[in-house]
Design an enzyme around this catalytic site. Structure first.
Site, PDB file in Angstrom:
ATOM      1  N   CYS A  79      -3.639  -5.101  -6.826  1.00 34.70           N
ATOM      2  CA  CYS A  79      -2.578  -6.032  -7.188  1.00 34.70           C
ATOM      3  C   CYS A  79      -2.561  -7.374  -6.336  1.00 34.70           C
ATOM      4  O   CYS A  79      -3.394  -8.205  -6.378  1.00 34.70           O
ATOM      5  CB  CYS A  79      -1.398  -5.242  -7.602  1.00 34.70           C
ATOM      6  SG  CYS A  79      -0.083  -6.143  -8.628  1.00 34.70           S
ATOM      7  N   HIS A 166      -2.180  -0.655 -10.573  1.00 32.79           N
ATOM      8  CA  HIS A 166      -1.931   0.206  -9.779  1.00 32.79           C
ATOM      9  C   HIS A 166      -2.477   1.685  -9.989  1.00 32.79           C
ATOM     10  O   HIS A 166      -1.948   2.595 -10.638  1.00 32.79           O
ATOM     11  CB  HIS A 166      -0.540   0.498  -9.401  1.00 32.79           C
ATOM     12  CG  HIS A 166      -0.018  -0.546  -8.834  1.00 32.79           C
ATOM     13  ND1 HIS A 166       0.385  -0.894  -7.428  1.00 32.79           N
ATOM     14  CD2 HIS A 166       0.569  -1.830  -9.416  1.00 32.79           C
ATOM     15  CE1 HIS A 166       0.934  -2.013  -7.243  1.00 32.79           C
ATOM     16  NE2 HIS A 166       0.970  -2.707  -8.360  1.00 32.79           N
ATOM     17  N   GLU A 168      -2.626   4.172  -7.691  1.00 27.05           N
ATOM     18  CA  GLU A 168      -1.846   5.297  -6.999  1.00 27.05           C
ATOM     19  C   GLU A 168      -0.932   5.838  -7.618  1.00 27.05           C
ATOM     20  O   GLU A 168      -0.622   7.095  -7.222  1.00 27.05           O
ATOM     21  CB  GLU A 168      -1.374   4.696  -5.686  1.00 27.05           C
ATOM     22  CG  GLU A 168      -0.220   3.656  -5.855  1.00 27.05           C
ATOM     23  CD  GLU A 168      -0.462   2.094  -6.107  1.00 27.05           C
ATOM     24  OE1 GLU A 168       0.051   1.209  -5.641  1.00 27.05           O
ATOM     25  OE2 GLU A 168      -1.947   1.925  -6.413  1.00 27.05           O
ATOM     26  N   SER A 220      15.761  23.116  14.670  1.00 28.63           N
ATOM     27  CA  SER A 220      16.855  22.793  13.833  1.00 28.63           C
ATOM     28  C   SER A 220      16.850  23.826  12.793  1.00 28.63           C
ATOM     29  O   SER A 220      17.716  23.982  11.839  1.00 28.63           O
ATOM     30  CB  SER A 220      16.780  21.598  13.126  1.00 28.63           C
ATOM     31  OG  SER A 220      15.474  21.565  11.886  1.00 28.63           O
ATOM     32  N   GLY A 221      15.827  24.637  12.662  1.00 29.62           N
ATOM     33  CA  GLY A 221      15.620  25.593  11.702  1.00 29.62           C
ATOM     34  C   GLY A 221      14.596  25.092  10.438  1.00 29.62           C
ATOM     35  O   GLY A 221      14.545  25.636   9.559  1.00 29.62           O
ATOM     36  N   VAL A 223      11.728  22.748   8.491  1.00 28.81           N
ATOM     37  CA  VAL A 223      10.364  22.723   8.535  1.00 28.81           C
ATOM     38  C   VAL A 223       9.639  22.089   9.518  1.00 28.81           C
ATOM     39  O   VAL A 223       8.658  22.479  10.190  1.00 28.81           O
ATOM     40  CB  VAL A 223       9.676  22.477   7.119  1.00 28.81           C
ATOM     41  CG1 VAL A 223       8.142  22.349   6.993  1.00 28.81           C
ATOM     42  CG2 VAL A 223      10.268  23.297   5.802  1.00 28.81           C
TER      43      VAL A 223
END
Length: 508
Positions: A79, A166, A168, A220-221, A223
């Site tokens: 683009c 585009h 993507e 933090s718990g 992921v």
């Protein structure tokens, strides 16, 4: 060192999607704003130029000389990137008579490796206000749509390509095929960027970087910090100490459950119950940013106190991921505001520690893929994202222990029922919000004037955008009924049907 594709960001809303699509093709990619370009080295195998909300005729963005890359590396202009290539080489880019947004169809495709396995009639997504009206004689058109004659071109004698659409976005039905053709058939990348490869190379690098130094990590718990911890443990073993602080604003029973999971994973973790310190510090505070700063300040105090009990700590590990890195520097310069809870600013200066961020080049879904390859427990890996300040920013207005209790109970019912009805894993993030209003109700023969809970559930890939979940009405009715009947102090439940944008996932 990895082979990589350099993505030059000119401010497009889709730039991160380009990187994500390449990662899905097992190709490592990095995004750099056009205002902060890195040096090209032997590991850079191709360059992609992103789209932009700006015009090449405006002169708003810096004038990057693309000729220094041409012929040396394969280039794909997308683009704005296509318009920049044309404009810098004697072509003409003019405002479109009709702004071209939305679906279009390829009606002409010239035989070329970029369009291998892409047929005439393939749908593409246009999003541009300018049109390439004329290209130089050594630029050859290789694709057109009904309204865009120069939908794609190639520069003869070099691996430089440009497309006006585009690839993507999912609306371009063969976009991923086109990107594959570019990185594999034109640039010749090996496509070996996999979770297993990342784990192997990262643990090797961490061993070299950290040696026998001791490292602390605030868990933090969630992921990100959990995957970072397991990666570090694989590299340095017992030299890693995790500190998991209960700020009193976690979900019901979460502190005990997560601490137990960490210990089952063989992590060296110190659990700290600091609920009273956080809740006392938050009394009377209603402003969301002041809540965040207060939580950050108390966190630093508690973390520092625990860290001082350890010997010879030289590094602070953080679960920073790639969107945090990208957002800290944009095309327009550093972001105006970065939410306070996205970092633990103050700790390194206060404690004189060096920073290590093993996940800083991964997207959220890649972090989960790496976690799966590392064998991390589902109770950690499949958890919904949870805000750093916890329930503090899901209680609108001031905070007290009674509001925390009510919200924890309501949230627990909502999350439990999502799991019971097998809906939890189809939701990106869910939670309850305590609203700062009271509502008239009737319970039995009595009139009530009690609190309102809002339920929020969204679908997303990485949290950058999100849609509200279309949860079944009978499910929402069940949850509402349970909350009103079982949580003292609630007489009304509502459901948030806002998407991001324009709304945000969290309310504060």
């Amino acid at each position: 060192m990895e082979e990589k594709v350099l993505i030059i960001d000119f401010g497009s809303q889709y730039t991160q999607l380009i990187a994500r699509r390449l990662r899905e093709l097992n190709v490592y990619s990095e995004i750099y704003p056009c205002t902060h370009l890195p040096e090209i080295n032997e590991h850079t195998k191709a360059i992609i130029l992103s789209g932009s909300p700006f015009s090449v005729n405006d002169g708003i963005l810096p004038a990057i000389d693309l000729n220094k890359y041409r012929g040396k590396l394969p280039i794909l202009g997308v683009c704005y990137g296509a318009q920049l290539l044309a404009n810098q080489n004697g072509g003409f880019v003019v405002p479109s008579k009709i702004r071209e947004y939305g679906r279009a169809v390829l009606q002409h495709i010239k035989k070329d490796p970029l369009f291998d396995d892409i047929e005439i009639g393939s749908q593409v997504w246009m999003s541009h206000g300018d049109t390439i009206q004329e290209i130089p004689s050594d630029f050859k058109i290789i694709a057109s749509t009904e309204s865009v004659k120069i939908a794609a071109f190639k520069i003869e004698g070099e691996p430089t390509y440009a497309i006006q659409f585009h690839p993507e976005v999912t609306h371009s039905t063969d976009g991923k095929t086109l990107l594959f053709n570019f990185i594999s058939k034109i640039a010749g990348l090996k496509q070996n960027w996999t979770p297993a490869h990342f784990i192997e190379s990262t643990t090797h690098d961490l061993k070299q970087k950290l040696g026998n130094d001791n490292v602390i990590l605030g868990l933090s718990g969630g992921v990100d910090s959990s995957v970072a911890a397991v990666l570090l443990k694989a590299a340095i073993g017992s030299n890693l100490t995790g500190i998991f602080i209960d700020n009193g604003l976690l979900r019901k029973d979460e502190y005990e459950q997560v601490l137990h999971a960490y210990k089952n994973m063989g992590l060296n973790v110190i659990g700290v119950n600091a609920r009273n310190k956080f809740v006392d510090a938050l009394k009377g505070i209603s402003d969301p940013e002041l809540k965040r700063k207060t939580i950050g300040r108390v966190f630093i105090e508690v973390f520092d106190e625990e860290a001082k009990k350890l010997n010879n700590v030289k590094w602070l590990a953080q679960g920073t991921i790639y969107p945090d890195v990208i957002e800290s520097v944009s095309v327009k310069g550093p972001s105006a505001t970065i939410k306070s809870h996205h970092n633990v600013g103050g700790l390194p200066d206060k404690m004189n520690l060096k920073i290590v961020e093993p996940l800083r080049m991964l997207f959220k879904d890649e972090v989960r893929q790496v976690g799966t390859a590392l064998g991390i427990e589902p109770i950690i890996l499949n958890r919904h994202p949870f805000p750093g300040p916890g329930l503090a920013i899901r209680i609108l207005g001031d905070i007290n222990e009674e509001k925390i209790r009510i919200l924890q109970e309501a949230d627990h019912i909502f999350i439990s029922e999502l799991k019971n009805k097998n809906l939890y894993n189809s939701v990106w993030q869910a939670g309850a919000i305590f609203l700062p209003i009271s509502s008239v109700g009737v319970m039995g023969d009595e009139r009530t004037y009690e609190n309102v809970i809002c339920l929020r559930a969204v679908t997303s890939v990485d949290g950058m955008t999100a849609d509200f979940c279309h949860l079944p009405h009978d499910f929402l009715g069940l949850v509402s009924n349970r909350i009103i009947n079982e949580v003292k102090g609630i007489n009304r439940v509502v459901y948030d049907i806002s998407s991001k944008p324009p709304a945000t996932i969290e309310w504060e």
